[in-house]
Design a protein around this motif. Structure first.
Motif, PDB file in Angstrom:
ATOM      1  N   MET A   1      -8.213  17.057 -23.591  1.00  0.00           N
ATOM      2  CA  MET A   1      -9.257  17.072 -24.609  1.00  0.00           C
ATOM      3  C   MET A   1      -9.063  18.235 -25.579  1.00  0.00           C
ATOM      4  O   MET A   1      -9.167  18.073 -26.804  1.00  0.00           O
ATOM      5  N   LEU A   2      -8.761  19.423 -25.041  1.00  0.00           N
ATOM      6  CA  LEU A   2      -8.557  20.601 -25.879  1.00  0.00           C
ATOM      7  C   LEU A   2      -7.132  20.715 -26.400  1.00  0.00           C
ATOM      8  O   LEU A   2      -6.813  21.660 -27.108  1.00  0.00           O
ATOM      9  N   SER A   3      -6.290  19.767 -26.044  1.00  0.00           N
ATOM     10  CA  SER A   3      -4.875  19.765 -26.445  1.00  0.00           C
ATOM     11  C   SER A   3      -4.237  21.140 -26.218  1.00  0.00           C
ATOM     12  O   SER A   3      -3.609  21.710 -27.113  1.00  0.00           O
ATOM     13  N   LEU A   4      -4.433  21.661 -24.989  1.00  0.00           N
ATOM     14  CA  LEU A   4      -3.841  22.951 -24.647  1.00  0.00           C
ATOM     15  C   LEU A   4      -2.321  22.830 -24.673  1.00  0.00           C
ATOM     16  O   LEU A   4      -1.754  21.819 -24.233  1.00  0.00           O
ATOM     17  N   LYS A   5      -1.666  23.846 -25.167  1.00  0.00           N
ATOM     18  CA  LYS A   5      -0.201  23.847 -25.231  1.00  0.00           C
ATOM     19  C   LYS A   5       0.330  24.413 -23.917  1.00  0.00           C
ATOM     20  O   LYS A   5       0.321  25.622 -23.702  1.00  0.00           O
ATOM     21  N   MET A   6       0.770  23.501 -23.049  1.00  0.00           N
ATOM     22  CA  MET A   6       1.233  23.893 -21.718  1.00  0.00           C
ATOM     23  C   MET A   6       2.656  24.437 -21.799  1.00  0.00           C
ATOM     24  O   MET A   6       3.579  23.743 -22.228  1.00  0.00           O
ATOM     25  N   ILE A   7       2.817  25.696 -21.404  1.00  0.00           N
ATOM     26  CA  ILE A   7       4.134  26.328 -21.373  1.00  0.00           C
ATOM     27  C   ILE A   7       4.839  25.982 -20.072  1.00  0.00           C
ATOM     28  O   ILE A   7       6.049  25.746 -20.036  1.00  0.00           O
ATOM     29  N   ARG A   8       4.064  25.933 -18.993  1.00  0.00           N
ATOM     30  CA  ARG A   8       4.561  25.503 -17.685  1.00  0.00           C
ATOM     31  C   ARG A   8       3.535  24.543 -17.098  1.00  0.00           C
ATOM     32  O   ARG A   8       2.344  24.677 -17.327  1.00  0.00           O
ATOM     33  N   GLY A   9       4.009  23.594 -16.317  1.00  0.00           N
ATOM     34  CA  GLY A   9       3.098  22.606 -15.761  1.00  0.00           C
ATOM     35  C   GLY A   9       2.765  21.548 -16.793  1.00  0.00           C
ATOM     36  O   GLY A   9       3.373  21.467 -17.865  1.00  0.00           O
ATOM     37  N   ASN A  10       1.763  20.708 -16.471  1.00  0.00           N
ATOM     38  CA  ASN A  10       1.384  19.624 -17.378  1.00  0.00           C
ATOM     39  C   ASN A  10      -0.115  19.384 -17.305  1.00  0.00           C
ATOM     40  O   ASN A  10      -0.852  20.185 -16.741  1.00  0.00           O
ATOM     41  N   SER A  11      -0.543  18.267 -17.861  1.00  0.00           N
ATOM     42  CA  SER A  11      -1.980  17.990 -17.966  1.00  0.00           C
ATOM     43  C   SER A  11      -2.622  17.635 -16.632  1.00  0.00           C
ATOM     44  O   SER A  11      -3.832  17.436 -16.562  1.00  0.00           O
ATOM     45  N   ASP A  12      -1.840  17.559 -15.553  1.00  0.00           N
ATOM     46  CA  ASP A  12      -2.400  17.294 -14.226  1.00  0.00           C
ATOM     47  C   ASP A  12      -2.794  18.578 -13.501  1.00  0.00           C
ATOM     48  O   ASP A  12      -3.156  18.540 -12.319  1.00  0.00           O
ATOM     49  N   GLY A  13      -2.732  19.696 -14.195  1.00  0.00           N
ATOM     50  CA  GLY A  13      -2.866  20.999 -13.548  1.00  0.00           C
ATOM     51  C   GLY A  13      -4.162  21.256 -12.821  1.00  0.00           C
ATOM     52  O   GLY A  13      -4.221  22.122 -11.948  1.00  0.00           O
ATOM     53  N   LEU A  14      -5.246  20.545 -13.162  1.00  0.00           N
ATOM     54  CA  LEU A  14      -6.542  20.809 -12.531  1.00  0.00           C
ATOM     55  C   LEU A  14      -7.023  19.655 -11.665  1.00  0.00           C
ATOM     56  O   LEU A  14      -8.197  19.585 -11.324  1.00  0.00           O
ATOM     57  N   LYS A  15      -6.110  18.771 -11.279  1.00  0.00           N
ATOM     58  CA  LYS A  15      -6.532  17.597 -10.510  1.00  0.00           C
ATOM     59  C   LYS A  15      -6.668  17.878  -9.012  1.00  0.00           C
ATOM     60  O   LYS A  15      -7.320  17.147  -8.292  1.00  0.00           O
ATOM     61  N   LYS A  16      -6.054  18.963  -8.559  1.00  0.00           N
ATOM     62  CA  LYS A  16      -6.221  19.366  -7.161  1.00  0.00           C
ATOM     63  C   LYS A  16      -7.294  20.438  -7.083  1.00  0.00           C
ATOM     64  O   LYS A  16      -7.359  21.329  -7.922  1.00  0.00           O
ATOM     65  N   MET A  17      -8.119  20.357  -6.017  1.00  0.00           N
ATOM     66  CA  MET A  17      -9.259  21.258  -5.924  1.00  0.00           C
ATOM     67  C   MET A  17      -8.845  22.726  -5.946  1.00  0.00           C
ATOM     68  O   MET A  17      -9.448  23.535  -6.646  1.00  0.00           O
ATOM     69  N   HIS A  18      -7.844  23.102  -5.171  1.00  0.00           N
ATOM     70  CA  HIS A  18      -7.467  24.508  -5.061  1.00  0.00           C
ATOM     71  C   HIS A  18      -6.282  24.824  -5.984  1.00  0.00           C
ATOM     72  O   HIS A  18      -5.217  25.255  -5.548  1.00  0.00           O
ATOM     73  N   SER A  19      -6.524  24.603  -7.281  1.00  0.00           N
ATOM     74  CA  SER A  19      -5.490  24.890  -8.281  1.00  0.00           C
ATOM     75  C   SER A  19      -6.083  25.781  -9.363  1.00  0.00           C
ATOM     76  O   SER A  19      -7.300  25.933  -9.471  1.00  0.00           O
ATOM     77  N   ILE A  20      -5.212  26.354 -10.152  1.00  0.00           N
ATOM     78  CA  ILE A  20      -5.636  27.194 -11.266  1.00  0.00           C
ATOM     79  C   ILE A  20      -4.555  27.149 -12.339  1.00  0.00           C
ATOM     80  O   ILE A  20      -3.363  27.084 -12.016  1.00  0.00           O
ATOM     81  N   ILE A  21      -4.967  27.108 -13.608  1.00  0.00           N
ATOM     82  CA  ILE A  21      -4.006  27.268 -14.697  1.00  0.00           C
ATOM     83  C   ILE A  21      -4.356  28.568 -15.415  1.00  0.00           C
ATOM     84  O   ILE A  21      -5.529  28.906 -15.586  1.00  0.00           O
ATOM     85  N   LEU A  22      -3.335  29.298 -15.819  1.00  0.00           N
ATOM     86  CA  LEU A  22      -3.490  30.626 -16.391  1.00  0.00           C
ATOM     87  C   LEU A  22      -3.062  30.639 -17.855  1.00  0.00           C
ATOM     88  O   LEU A  22      -2.167  29.892 -18.250  1.00  0.00           O
ATOM     89  N   SER A  23      -3.694  31.518 -18.628  1.00  0.00           N
ATOM     90  CA  SER A  23      -3.191  31.759 -19.976  1.00  0.00           C
ATOM     91  C   SER A  23      -1.863  32.502 -19.860  1.00  0.00           C
ATOM     92  O   SER A  23      -1.568  33.147 -18.849  1.00  0.00           O
ATOM     93  N   GLU A  24      -1.076  32.412 -20.905  1.00  0.00           N
ATOM     94  CA  GLU A  24       0.247  33.038 -20.888  1.00  0.00           C
ATOM     95  C   GLU A  24       0.157  34.545 -20.631  1.00  0.00           C
ATOM     96  O   GLU A  24       0.953  35.099 -19.857  1.00  0.00           O
ATOM     97  N   SER A  25      -0.816  35.208 -21.244  1.00  0.00           N
ATOM     98  CA  SER A  25      -0.930  36.665 -21.086  1.00  0.00           C
ATOM     99  C   SER A  25      -1.343  37.048 -19.671  1.00  0.00           C
ATOM    100  O   SER A  25      -0.854  38.039 -19.119  1.00  0.00           O
ATOM    101  N   VAL A  26      -2.238  36.277 -19.054  1.00  0.00           N
ATOM    102  CA  VAL A  26      -2.659  36.574 -17.679  1.00  0.00           C
ATOM    103  C   VAL A  26      -1.510  36.316 -16.713  1.00  0.00           C
ATOM    104  O   VAL A  26      -1.285  37.090 -15.772  1.00  0.00           O
TER     105      VAL A  26
END
Length: 793
Positions: free
Chosen positions: A127-152
């Motif tokens: 929806m937000l058309s995030l630019k994924m540097i690593r991983g893909n749009s499935d990044g939040l489909k598992k309960m115990h997952s997290i996606i990080l900003s590039e700087s973090v």
């Protein structure tokens, strides 16, 4: 022909160095202001356009009627997204639920940091058309997952691949890194979101959500939506308007919730709602500074017109000769336009240097991160067009005026300018100073309003108060932490609460009292505190008493502020019963109104009760007898002792309070900045005109000195005309300044009045500035040798 025009223009610039320098300098300053404001406006107008779906994304808001008014809010029940998907799914591409942007502790190995992030449903990436540097749009489909900003990701893992690495949340829950997205830019409403977690994990960590008896009875989350193609926000808002209303019981229907979509394109600039109607926001600042930019540039153009026409006699013979040998008026107009455009182009190049110098200061006071787009060809094309247009505007009056001279009269030396020939210049000088004085008035009023609000009674002692965010581990040891810090002299007192001293994090309805209108829906800030709250913050008891451990019944007691007593129309409130969710609470005290939210609005009717759950927001009163540095080190050490895994994070309450004035302070500082530049431009033009007038009256001054005139007399003679013009400008600027600033003040419920001294100070300041500007040339002319003046004339 054009080459010849510019060659002559260049020679005229060189032959009149002082006049050209004033023109170029004035235009350069005006252009620099216009460029700065244009870059800032571009940043404001492109807010959130980073997202490809910018035009189809919205937040779900609701209007609710409570306390006799309509309030607009972004908070929704946690079931809002699911319900809209189920009932209106074909009208939306995505509808997702989100938490607030919260600060959580992220830990990996020996690295632990507080970071801001949200829990989202997994479709947020698309929806937000995030630019994924690593991983893909499935990044939040598992309960115990997290996606990080590039700087973090870089902070925790450096150049390593973070995918699959484990991060611990609040020292409790392990999550796996499944993606890294490009940092969201600063001109974005989601710029603070440095990580994203699955919504399912939020529900897992807060099991009470699914156990709620009435899932529609509490608003504590956000809802985002992307509308489907061939739909629009207005029609869908009408369609989903009653989606919540139909789910409520009869009592809750009194709030009459009306759900609507607030488009992403309006989040930043149109964020203010009054009685359910969107009535602007930061767009007001955009218009304000756009107008200021236009006027400052106009001042520079006025300078050019004034100086060009003032020196008309020096160009008169040139015009006469050109016309005598066959030049057409259109050719002369082209010649004069070429001069003004050439000066404007030089001014544009100088303005870029000025922007480079002013940009760091401008960014600081505007809270922006603006840079010059050196590699963007559109910037240079617009800049070139803008320079030519400025040159044409600045040169239009001189070109038409100078080209109109009669060649016969000019060449005979009988050109009579007439008693009214200087009238246009005087009008322009008056216009310049009217604008400058209006800006001075506006700047003073803004600062007076800020001081008025800052000096408003708070109802508590903010100095020496700090707030500390922690977790339930610290809560378990609050008694030990408090005892340690009191014993070592670091603090006076310490408390827990549900909301901080500078905001409201919780409100409640379901409250009734004797005499309440049964059809009145209410919603009050209702802060859960502990026994030491009042002593810590230093609130002022007006009636009754504070919470006390000596009274076991205080677990079912309320303390009200004065606004609540007034709103409820309670006479002798102590001992009266207030029912909350049908439970009886006794009023034991009334405190003076405390300024918690906007310093420009009335204090809301508020309640305080004793907390029966863990509150992880601590407020601490430091001991003024020792240094702040020493106190803070002891406080940090105590928290680290009982909660070593969590970084210590503290804010000073007075600094949090000061941030409430950020927008008005920025307006004031920017207005002052532009006002100084406007005055500088006006003075630059005035200096040039004074120099010209003194030059024209050299012979007269010499004769007057021979006849016995003093320097003071001559100074008065040369200065009085300019003082008169500025006085006229004051007469014009005062009502204009009053009108606009009075309208600006009406935006605030709590505002100052415009005092007469503001106008007096502004006008006197303008007159003093004028005297200083003119005096140099006037005194210089008055001190000249009269014999030499008469002889050389």
């Amino acid at each position: 022909m054009i080459r010849n025009y510019f060659k002559i223009a260049w020679r005229n610039i060189l032959s009149n160095k002082a006049s050209s320098a004033i023109n170029i300098g004035g235009l350069a300053v005006g252009m620099a202001v216009a460029i700065l404001i244009s870059l800032w406006i571009h940043k404001e107008m492109t807010y959130n356009k980073y997202h490809e779906n910018y035009n189809t994304i919205a937040q779900v808001w609701q209007n609710q009627t409570y306390n006799g008014k309509i309030g607009s809010q972004v908070a929704n029940p946690a079931v809002m997204a699911e319900t809209i998907r189920n009932e209106f799914g074909s009208d939306f591409k995505y509808v997702i639920q989100s938490s607030w942007t919260n600060e959580l502790t992220l830990t990996h190995g020996d690295k632990a940091f507080f970071k801001l992030g949200n829990y989202f449903e997994p479709e947020v990436i698309d929806m937000l058309s995030l630019k994924m540097i690593r991983g893909n749009s499935d990044g939040l489909k598992k309960m115990h997952s997290i996606i990080l900003s590039e700087s973090v990701a870089e902070v925790f893992f450096g150049t390593e691949d973070p995918i699959g690495k484990t991060i611990k949340l609040d020292n409790k829950v392990d999550v796996n890194v499944t993606g890294v997205y490009e940092d969201i830019p600063q001109n974005n409403s989601l710029k603070d979101v440095s990580f994203m977690l699955p919504w399912d994990l939020y529900l897992s960590r807060n099991p009470w959500i699914k156990k709620m008896e009435d899932p529609w009875g509490s608003n504590f989350t956000q809802t985002y939506a992307q509308i489907a193609p061939n739909t629009n926000f207005e029609d869908l808002s009408k369609k989903i308007k009653d989606v919540k209303l139909t789910k409520l019981n009869d009592e809750s229907k009194l709030y009459n919730p009306q759900v609507f979509l607030h488009p992403m394109s309006r989040w930043h600039l149109y964020s203010n709602f009054e009685n359910g109607i969107n009535n602007g926001g930061r767009i007001d600042n955009v218009w304000l500074f756009a107008i200021i930019g236009i006027f400052v540039l106009l001042l520079a153009c006025i300078n050019f017109m004034n100086l060009s026409t003032a020196r008309s006699e020096k160009r008169a013979k040139e015009v006469g000769i050109r016309k005598a040998i066959g030049s057409k008026r259109s050719q002369l107009i082209s010649q004069f336009f070429s001069e003004s455009v050439l000066i404007s182009l030089f001014a544009f190049l100088l303005s870029i240097l000025l922007v480079l110098v002013m940009l760091p200061y401008f960014n600081r006071i505007a809270d922006a991160n603006i840079t010059i787009p050196w590699t963007n060809p559109i910037f240079w094309i617009i800049g070139l067009f803008f320079s030519i247009l400025t040159g044409l505007i600045a040169g239009i009056y001189p070109a038409l005026y100078l080209s109109s001279f009669n060649p016969v009269k000019v060449l005979k030396g009988t050109l009579q300018t007439g008693r009214y020939s200087s009238l246009p210049r005087k009008v322009l000088v008056v216009s310049q100073f009217a604008i400058s004085i209006t800006l001075i008035i506006g700047t003073i009023v803004v600062y007076q309003q800020i001081n008025h609000a800052q000096n408003r009674p708070l109802g508590y002692e903010k100095n020496g108060l700090i707030s500390v965010s922690s977790n339930d581990e610290a809560h378990k040891h609050i008694s030990a932490i408090r005892s340690t810090l009191i014993d070592n002299g670091a603090i006076i007192e310490m408390t827990e609460s549900q909301s901080p001293m500078t905001d409201v994090w919780n409100t409640n309805g379901g409250i009734s009292w004797e005499g309440k209108d049964p059809n009145l829906a209410v919603d009050f800030p209702n802060n859960a505190v502990n026994y030491e709250f009042g002593k810590t913050i230093g609130w002022k008891i007006k009636e009754g008493r504070d919470f006390s451990r000596d009274f076991g019944t205080d677990s079912l007691a309320f303390i009200l502020n004065e606004s609540a007593v007034t709103f409820m129309n309670l006479k002798d409130p102590i001992g009266k019963i207030i029912r909350w969710n049908n439970n009886p609470y006794t009023i034991i005290g009334v405190v003076e109104d405390m300024l918690v939210q906007s310093p420009y609005k009335p204090v809301r009717a508020s309640l305080f009760h004793l907390s029966n759950v863990e509150e992880n927001l601590f407020t601490i009163k430091l001991n003024p007898a020792i240094s702040v540095k020493e106190s803070m080190s002891k406080v940090e050490a105590a928290f680290k002792t009982y909660n070593p895994a969590i970084p210590f994070d503290a804010n000073f309450v007075d600094e949090d309070f000061a941030r409430k004035f950020g927008n008005e302070k920025r307006i004031g500082e920017l207005a002052a900045f532009f006002t100084i530049l406007a005055i500088f431009i006006s003075c630059l033009g005035l200096f040039g005109l004074a120099s010209y007038v003194a030059e024209q009256r050299t012979k007269e001054i010499g004769i007057r000195k021979v006849l016995g005139a003093t320097v003071v007399t001559l100074w008065q003679m040369l200065s009085k005309d300019f003082i008169t013009l500025v006085f006229i400008a004051c007469v014009i600027a005062v009502p204009i300044g009053y009108y606009f600033m009075d309208n600006w003040l009406q935006k605030f419920d709590y505002h100052t009045t415009i005092s007469w001294w503001i106008f007096g100070l502004s006008c006197i300041g303008a007159l003093i500035i004028t005297l200083f500007t003119v005096s140099y040339q006037a005194i210089k002319a008055a001190l000249a040798n009269p014999v030499k003046s008469i002889k050389t004339e």
